[in-house]
Design an enzyme around this catalytic site. Structure first.
Site, PDB file in Angstrom:
ATOM      1  N   GLY A 120     -12.038  20.298  -1.804  1.00 13.56           N
ATOM      2  CA  GLY A 120     -12.828  19.226  -1.208  1.00 13.56           C
ATOM      3  C   GLY A 120     -13.962  19.778  -0.357  1.00 13.56           C
ATOM      4  O   GLY A 120     -14.417  20.909  -0.573  1.00 13.56           O
ATOM      5  N   THR A 123     -13.473  23.293   1.235  1.00 14.52           N
ATOM      6  CA  THR A 123     -13.591  24.371   0.243  1.00 14.52           C
ATOM      7  C   THR A 123     -15.049  24.587  -0.167  1.00 14.52           C
ATOM      8  O   THR A 123     -15.493  25.724  -0.341  1.00 14.52           O
ATOM      9  CB  THR A 123     -12.726  24.027  -0.993  1.00 14.52           C
ATOM     10  OG1 THR A 123     -11.374  23.962  -0.559  1.00 14.52           O
ATOM     11  CG2 THR A 123     -12.853  25.048  -2.096  1.00 14.52           C
ATOM     12  N   ILE A 144      -8.392  13.304  -3.162  1.00 15.40           N
ATOM     13  CA  ILE A 144      -8.031  11.895  -3.353  1.00 15.40           C
ATOM     14  C   ILE A 144      -9.015  11.013  -2.579  1.00 15.40           C
ATOM     15  O   ILE A 144      -9.195   9.854  -2.902  1.00 15.40           O
ATOM     16  CB  ILE A 144      -6.577  11.582  -2.897  1.00 15.40           C
ATOM     17  CG1 ILE A 144      -6.363  11.873  -1.408  1.00 15.40           C
ATOM     18  CG2 ILE A 144      -5.576  12.318  -3.759  1.00 15.40           C
ATOM     19  CD1 ILE A 144      -5.070  11.278  -0.853  1.00 15.40           C
ATOM     20  N   ASP A 145      -9.670  11.582  -1.538  1.00 10.51           N
ATOM     21  CA  ASP A 145     -10.519  10.773  -0.650  1.00 10.51           C
ATOM     22  C   ASP A 145     -11.841  10.344  -1.288  1.00 10.51           C
ATOM     23  O   ASP A 145     -12.467   9.393  -0.813  1.00 10.51           O
ATOM     24  CB  ASP A 145     -10.855  11.560   0.631  1.00 10.51           C
ATOM     25  CG  ASP A 145      -9.613  12.094   1.333  1.00 10.51           C
ATOM     26  OD1 ASP A 145      -8.537  11.523   1.131  1.00 10.51           O
ATOM     27  OD2 ASP A 145      -9.736  13.085   2.067  1.00 10.51           O
ATOM     28  N   ARG A 180       5.868 -12.856   4.974  1.00  6.94           N
ATOM     29  CA  ARG A 180       5.507 -11.882   6.004  1.00  6.94           C
ATOM     30  C   ARG A 180       4.075 -11.374   5.828  1.00  6.94           C
ATOM     31  O   ARG A 180       3.504 -11.467   4.742  1.00  6.94           O
ATOM     32  CB  ARG A 180       6.423 -10.656   5.895  1.00  6.94           C
ATOM     33  CG  ARG A 180       7.797 -10.879   6.432  1.00  6.94           C
ATOM     34  CD  ARG A 180       8.672  -9.686   6.102  1.00  6.94           C
ATOM     35  NE  ARG A 180       9.945  -9.790   6.770  1.00  6.94           N
ATOM     36  CZ  ARG A 180      11.036  -9.120   6.399  1.00  6.94           C
ATOM     37  NH1 ARG A 180      11.004  -8.321   5.350  1.00  6.94           N
ATOM     38  NH2 ARG A 180      12.153  -9.262   7.072  1.00  6.94           N
ATOM     39  N   MET A 187      -4.439   6.775   2.812  1.00  6.03           N
ATOM     40  CA  MET A 187      -5.196   7.944   3.294  1.00  6.03           C
ATOM     41  C   MET A 187      -6.692   7.774   3.042  1.00  6.03           C
ATOM     42  O   MET A 187      -7.146   6.682   2.697  1.00  6.03           O
ATOM     43  CB  MET A 187      -4.668   9.201   2.608  1.00  6.03           C
ATOM     44  CG  MET A 187      -3.349   9.671   3.155  1.00  6.03           C
ATOM     45  SD  MET A 187      -2.871  11.208   2.329  1.00  6.03           S
ATOM     46  CE  MET A 187      -1.622  11.813   3.445  1.00  6.03           C
ATOM     47  N   GLY A 188      -7.447   8.870   3.177  1.00  2.54           N
ATOM     48  CA  GLY A 188      -8.889   8.809   2.902  1.00  2.54           C
ATOM     49  C   GLY A 188      -9.742   9.455   3.965  1.00  2.54           C
ATOM     50  O   GLY A 188     -10.968   9.465   3.858  1.00  2.54           O
ATOM     51  N   ARG A 284       5.319  -6.386   8.863  1.00  3.59           N
ATOM     52  CA  ARG A 284       5.933  -5.077   8.567  1.00  3.59           C
ATOM     53  C   ARG A 284       4.833  -4.098   8.170  1.00  3.59           C
ATOM     54  O   ARG A 284       3.774  -4.507   7.700  1.00  3.59           O
ATOM     55  CB  ARG A 284       6.925  -5.186   7.393  1.00  3.59           C
ATOM     56  CG  ARG A 284       8.137  -6.041   7.669  1.00  3.59           C
ATOM     57  CD  ARG A 284       9.121  -5.328   8.585  1.00  3.59           C
ATOM     58  NE  ARG A 284      10.365  -6.067   8.699  1.00  3.59           N
ATOM     59  CZ  ARG A 284      10.594  -7.033   9.586  1.00  3.59           C
ATOM     60  NH1 ARG A 284       9.648  -7.402  10.445  1.00  3.59           N
ATOM     61  NH2 ARG A 284      11.776  -7.640   9.622  1.00  3.59           N
ATOM     62  N   ARG A 293      -0.672  11.746  -3.033  1.00  2.00           N
ATOM     63  CA  ARG A 293      -1.140  13.050  -3.512  1.00  2.00           C
ATOM     64  C   ARG A 293      -0.199  13.686  -4.529  1.00  2.00           C
ATOM     65  O   ARG A 293      -0.548  14.695  -5.154  1.00  2.00           O
ATOM     66  CB  ARG A 293      -1.299  14.014  -2.320  1.00  2.00           C
ATOM     67  CG  ARG A 293      -2.311  13.597  -1.309  1.00  2.00           C
ATOM     68  CD  ARG A 293      -3.143  14.757  -0.816  1.00  2.00           C
ATOM     69  NE  ARG A 293      -2.381  15.915  -0.452  1.00  2.00           N
ATOM     70  CZ  ARG A 293      -2.357  16.474   0.756  1.00  2.00           C
ATOM     71  NH1 ARG A 293      -3.041  15.907   1.737  1.00  2.00           N
ATOM     72  NH2 ARG A 293      -1.686  17.573   0.983  1.00  2.00           N
TER      73      ARG A 293
END
Ligand code: F6P
Length: 367
Positions: A120, A123, A144-145, A180, A187-188, A284, A293
């Site tokens: 990413g 690197t 993944i971001d 609910r 993530m990100g 929740r 990942r």
């Protein structure tokens, strides 16, 4: 057999892992061995292994059958930036030192002509600096971001979206049964691509991303409105980097050894507690974490990774270095490492995905 310019090519995977790394390793190794008759050297555990000289020759057998496997057969680490290398002193304190010369030495010791660096933004930054020390590097954009500039997509992102979307689908059924509010934290880092992509695909009622600071009243209004309309549940998809307009990003921990010392996480809990306190609705929270990942890459990521790996090898064989392969439209091209690292690719607040989400009634907590 094409023109032969590389004889010994090294592969390094840096930063957090993600699905598709092995597909890139396989593509680079097979193309280098079979097309260019080159020897392929695997660098173990990211740049940490490069500094320490932990490397081995990769055999055809080692890269066989790994296309669908998650993770990286080489191992990785987000702690080994050679230019800011964390060395632990006897008293347990961490001293940051420049160990880049050791990388250059190991590159020469192993007689490498080229390095394919898969990772990413961390690197790519390291690769750019190593390029200026004379190393021949081609980068491959992984995360993944999806927050790397110069490429429309990074590999791994689609697989993370798949996992996060499935999680939202599953939360929907239990949310509606129990009436609910379900908050899901994805993530990100500082970009909202995962929350936006999965939230849109999963039909989240509220999506909170770092690029659009949110207001508490706006979220409360949305979930209460739904309750009043007989929709007695809501799904709130929160990016880990999201923050209220009057507050700060939630940092879970600081680790000086990591390339980015700040570990984000915890905003999901904060949002869930606040909704419960202010609206009285039962709430929740689910933190999806590293499930995003792990596991097999999607078909899209397998193919993108294979195309990236093939292109990286082709560029190295032509002597084109200091660049990162990039998806632009439907074609794999390349950009300079400078361009790739100049800025983070964030979600444009008025992009089509956001407009489409708003059109189907999704709130971004800003109205
Ligand atoms: O950059 C990928 C990523 O998964 C981010 O989305 C997340 O903030 C971070 O890495 C987590 O890193 P670690 O593996 O150190 O927990």
């Amino acid at each position: 057999m094409t023109e032969l310019k590389i004889k010994r090519v090294g592969i390094v995977t840096g930063g957090g892992d993600c699905p598709g790394l092995n597909a890139v390793i396989r593509a680079v190794a097979k193309a280098a061995m079979d097309w260019h008759d080159a020897t392929v050297i695997g660098i173990e555990d990211g740049f940490e292994g490069f500094v320490e000289g932990r490397m081995h020759e990769i055999s055809n057998k080692e890269v066989s059958g790994i296309l669908s496997q998650g993770g990286t057969i080489l191992g990785t680490s987000n702690k080994g930036d050679p230019f800011h290398y964390p060395e632990e002193k006897l008293d347990g304190s961490i001293q940051i030192v420049d160990e880049s010369e050791r990388v250059v030495r190991n590159y020469r010791r192993w007689s490498l002509d080229a390095i394919i660096a898969i990772g990413g933004d961390g690197t790519m930054h390291i690769s750019e600096q190593l390029s200026s020390l004379g190393l021949n590097i081609v980068g491959v954009p992984k995360t993944i971001d999806n927050d790397l500039a110069g490429t429309d997509l990074t590999f791994g992102h689609d697989s993370a979206l798949f996992v996060a979307t499935e999680a939202i689908d599953r939360l929907h059924t239990t949310a509606s049964s129990h009436h609910r509010i379900m908050v899901i934290e994805v993530m990100g880092r500082y970009a909202g691509w995962i929350a936006l992509g999965a939230g849109l695909a999963g039909g989240a009622d509220v999506i909170l991303i770092p690029e659009i600071p949110f207001k508490w009243e706006s979220i409360h209004k949305k979930v209460k409105e739904r309750s009043l309309r007989g929709k007695r549940f809501s799904i709130v998809c929160v990016a880990e980097g999201a923050k209220p307009a009057d507050g700060e990003i939630v940092v879970k921990a600081i680790d000086q050894k990591q390339t980015d010392a700040r570990r984000l996480g915890g905003i999901g809990e904060v949002v869930a507690n606040r909704i419960k306190e202010d609206t009285g609705l039962e709430t929740r929270v689910t933190v999806l974490g590293h499930l995003q990942r792990g596991g097999s890459p999607t078909p899209f990521d397998r193919n993108l990774s294979t195309k990236f790996g093939f292109k990286a090898c082709e560029l190295a064989s032509k002597g084109i270095f200091g660049v990162m392969v990039a998806l632009q439209g439907n074609t794999i091209r390349y950009v300079s490492l400078k361009e790739a690292t100049a800025k983070q690719k964030l979600v444009p607040p008025n992009c089509q995905e956001i407009q489409a989400a708003r059109a189907v009634g999704t709130s971004f907590g800003d109205e």
